[in-house]
Design a protein around this motif. Structure first.
Motif, PDB file in Angstrom:
ATOM      1  N   ASP A 192       0.860  -1.184   0.000  1.00 17.48           N
ATOM      2  CA  ASP A 192       0.000   0.000   0.000  1.00 17.48           C
ATOM      3  C   ASP A 192       0.892   1.228   0.000  1.00 17.48           C
ATOM      4  O   ASP A 192       1.738   1.392   0.894  1.00 17.48           O
ATOM      5  N   SER A 202       2.163  -6.085   3.387  1.00 18.28           N
ATOM      6  CA  SER A 202       1.131  -6.905   4.026  1.00 18.28           C
ATOM      7  C   SER A 202       1.676  -7.792   5.135  1.00 18.28           C
ATOM      8  O   SER A 202       0.905  -8.298   5.951  1.00 18.28           O
ATOM      9  N   GLU A 284      -1.518  -1.492  -6.011  1.00 20.16           N
ATOM     10  CA  GLU A 284      -2.764  -0.899  -6.486  1.00 20.16           C
ATOM     11  C   GLU A 284      -2.528  -0.160  -7.799  1.00 20.16           C
ATOM     12  O   GLU A 284      -1.483   0.475  -7.974  1.00 20.16           O
ATOM     13  N   THR A 347      -9.742  -0.166  -1.155  1.00 22.60           N
ATOM     14  CA  THR A 347      -8.771  -0.960  -0.398  1.00 22.60           C
ATOM     15  C   THR A 347      -8.539  -0.406   1.008  1.00 22.60           C
ATOM     16  O   THR A 347      -8.235  -1.164   1.930  1.00 22.60           O
ATOM     17  N   SER A 348      -8.671   0.903   1.183  1.00 19.94           N
ATOM     18  CA  SER A 348      -8.435   1.487   2.507  1.00 19.94           C
ATOM     19  C   SER A 348      -9.655   1.397   3.408  1.00 19.94           C
ATOM     20  O   SER A 348      -9.546   1.581   4.625  1.00 19.94           O
ATOM     21  N   GLU A 350     -11.891  -1.406   3.129  1.00 15.97           N
ATOM     22  CA  GLU A 350     -12.275  -2.828   3.250  1.00 15.97           C
ATOM     23  C   GLU A 350     -11.477  -3.515   4.354  1.00 15.97           C
ATOM     24  O   GLU A 350     -10.264  -3.329   4.476  1.00 15.97           O
ATOM     25  N   SER A 352      -9.505  -6.404   6.045  1.00 19.86           N
ATOM     26  CA  SER A 352      -8.695  -7.484   5.503  1.00 19.86           C
ATOM     27  C   SER A 352      -9.021  -8.841   6.128  1.00 19.86           C
ATOM     28  O   SER A 352      -8.486  -9.859   5.684  1.00 19.86           O
ATOM     29  N   HIS A 355     -13.444  -8.804   4.966  1.00 19.93           N
ATOM     30  CA  HIS A 355     -13.553  -8.290   3.602  1.00 19.93           C
ATOM     31  C   HIS A 355     -14.911  -7.624   3.328  1.00 19.93           C
ATOM     32  O   HIS A 355     -15.507  -7.779   2.279  1.00 19.93           O
ATOM     33  N   ALA A 385      -4.760  -2.125   4.356  1.00 17.06           N
ATOM     34  CA  ALA A 385      -4.915  -1.913   2.917  1.00 17.06           C
ATOM     35  C   ALA A 385      -3.973  -2.802   2.121  1.00 17.06           C
ATOM     36  O   ALA A 385      -4.333  -3.313   1.055  1.00 17.06           O
ATOM     37  N   THR A 388      -5.431  -6.258   2.081  1.00 21.74           N
ATOM     38  CA  THR A 388      -6.577  -6.287   1.169  1.00 21.74           C
ATOM     39  C   THR A 388      -6.114  -6.343  -0.287  1.00 21.74           C
ATOM     40  O   THR A 388      -6.702  -7.057  -1.109  1.00 21.74           O
ATOM     41  N   THR A 389      -5.060  -5.605  -0.598  1.00 23.07           N
ATOM     42  CA  THR A 389      -4.501  -5.641  -1.956  1.00 23.07           C
ATOM     43  C   THR A 389      -4.045  -7.044  -2.326  1.00 23.07           C
ATOM     44  O   THR A 389      -4.325  -7.544  -3.429  1.00 23.07           O
ATOM     45  N   ARG A 392      -7.061  -9.389  -2.955  1.00 26.48           N
ATOM     46  CA  ARG A 392      -7.705  -9.200  -4.266  1.00 26.48           C
ATOM     47  C   ARG A 392      -6.933  -9.934  -5.357  1.00 26.48           C
ATOM     48  O   ARG A 392      -7.534 -10.463  -6.296  1.00 26.48           O
TER      49      ARG A 392
END
Length: 421
Positions: A192, A202, A284, A347-348, A350, A352, A355, A385, A388-389, A392
């Motif tokens: 992120d 992450s 991202e 992403t910021s 959601e 992790s 979700h 974030a 979450t990235t 995805r």
């Protein structure tokens, strides 16, 4: 596998040598401008490479001050000019334009690598031969393919001399033959990009940096800016810029170039460490151009918080997120890794863990608290974030453009930028 890349080094020049290179660079710029005028005046049927070559040869013979530019460098100007038109016709760039004296980066091409005759003097310095200038020392920061140990397939194919606010540099063009990289065995990681924390990973780690300029340098930059503004107010519109104002502009450019060089150094070191450690890096797909648009608005609908938005835009552009992704792309490809891009929206916000996106989950710049009653996870917002990235990507949300080619950059072995290490 054939790999082509570049390496940039600082030249150690005397004032007399700087004057010689400045004259050659201005001759190259003038050659471009004369060629451009000749091209636009002629009908399309007479615009040929042979006719342009004859014009350059006649101009170098009739105008002695154009003769300071080496003949091969003049031919490189012609080649670059025709390539610029080709890029325009194929829709990759705008049409070539006139090169102004003070808005154009000064550069000189050395298209033949055999003319350079690079020799390493000792650990810190090397020597290179520059046409019509002679032997010049340069800072040795990377091993170059020279001598018997390089072999026939590894060589320097040419170079370009470039001048910036900090002086003259040489950018070597290098071609090597090496084994294709094996798949990188490292783990996957999501990243992120931010301003407070430049890169949050992450796995819980971060990559941070301090200010690019010290307090004294920032004070000098502010003082030079104020001085330039005062001198600009005394200049009549249309009047040429004075020597004092040009000197002040040069002082501002040197400080900004110092900050840029420090940022580039941090980006190179950070991306090299990431590409060496991880096999798959997920980022991202940020629309940076849209994110940094002005908030001024129009006369009918003026914008709000214009000054704050301008400061945010400067901070985003100062981090150069797009260049970080470019560095990661070719460094991962060189090591057999993969770079993937996923959609950025949400992403910021959601979580992790569960979700889900719930209003107000991101409490502050650094705090994330999931408002889902069934979850309630708390943690750092930037690391959330980044996770979450990565999620995805693992769930198959890597971007696919209209052409049908997934934005997953594998070992493409693209050419490396000239400042690469």
């Amino acid at each position: 596998m054939k790999r082509q890349f570049g390496h940039r080094a600082r030249l150690a020049l005397t004032p007399a040598q700087v004057s010689v290179l400045d004259g050659q660079a201005h001759a190259a710029r003038t050659t471009w401008n004369l060629l451009h005028d000749w091209w636009l005046m002629l009908p399309k049927a007479k615009r040929t490479l042979a006719a342009a070559d004859a014009v350059i040869r006649r101009g170098r013979k009739d105008l002695p001050w154009l003769g300071v530019l080496p003949a091969q460098a003049a031919q490189a100007v012609l080649k670059n000019y025709f390539q610029a038109w080709k890029n325009c016709w194929e829709g990759r760039a705008h049409a070539p334009e006139f090169k102004a004296r003070f808005r154009t980066r000064m550069s000189i091409d050395i298209p033949q690598g055999r003319d350079l005759q690079v020799v390493r003097v000792h650990r810190r310095w090397g020597v290179v031969n520059i046409p019509k200038l002679g032997r010049v020392k340069f800072r040795w920061t990377k091993d170059l393919p020279i001598g018997k140990g390089a072999g026939k397939t590894n060589r320097i194919t040419g170079a370009r001399l470039v001048k910036d606010a900090l002086g003259w540099h040489i950018a070597f063009r290098i071609s090597v033959l090496e084994q294709a990289p094996a798949p990188h065995p490292g783990p996957e990681v999501g990243i992120d990009a931010g301003i407070t924390i430049p890169l949050a990973l992450s796995d819980g780690t971060t990559a941070e940096h301090g200010p690019w300029l010290s307090r004294k340098e920032q004070a000098r930059l502010l003082a030079y800016g104020q001085r330039a503004a005062r001198r600009e107010t005394h200049r009549t519109k249309g009047e040429p810029i004075s020597g004092r104002l040009h000197k002040t502009y040069d002082q501002i450019a040197r400080i900004r170039a110092t900050a840029k060089r420090r940022r580039d150094d941090w980006q190179h070191q950070t991306t090299t460490a990431i590409a060496t450690t991880y096999g798959t890096v997920v980022v991202e797909a940020l629309p940076i151009t849209n994110m940094t648009r002005s908030a001024k608005g129009t006369l009918e609908r003026p914008g709000k918080n214009v000054a704050q938005k301008a400061g945010l835009n400067r901070a985003i552009l100062g981090e150069a997120w797009g260049r970080t992704v470019e560095l990661l792309a070719y460094k991962l490809a060189h090591r057999g890794g993969t770079l993937a891009e996923v959609p950025a929206p949400g992403t910021s916000q959601e979580c992790s863990v569960c979700h889900t996106i719930t209003p107000g989950s991101r409490r502050s710049q650094a705090e994330f608290v999931c408002n889902n009653p069934a979850c309630g996870w708390e943690g750092n917002a930037d690391h959330n974030a980044a996770r979450t990235t990565l999620h995805r990507y693992r769930t198959g949300h890597a971007l696919v453009p209209a052409a049908g080619r997934a934005v997953v950059r594998r070992a493409s072995h693209a050419a490396k930028p000239a400042t690469a290490r």
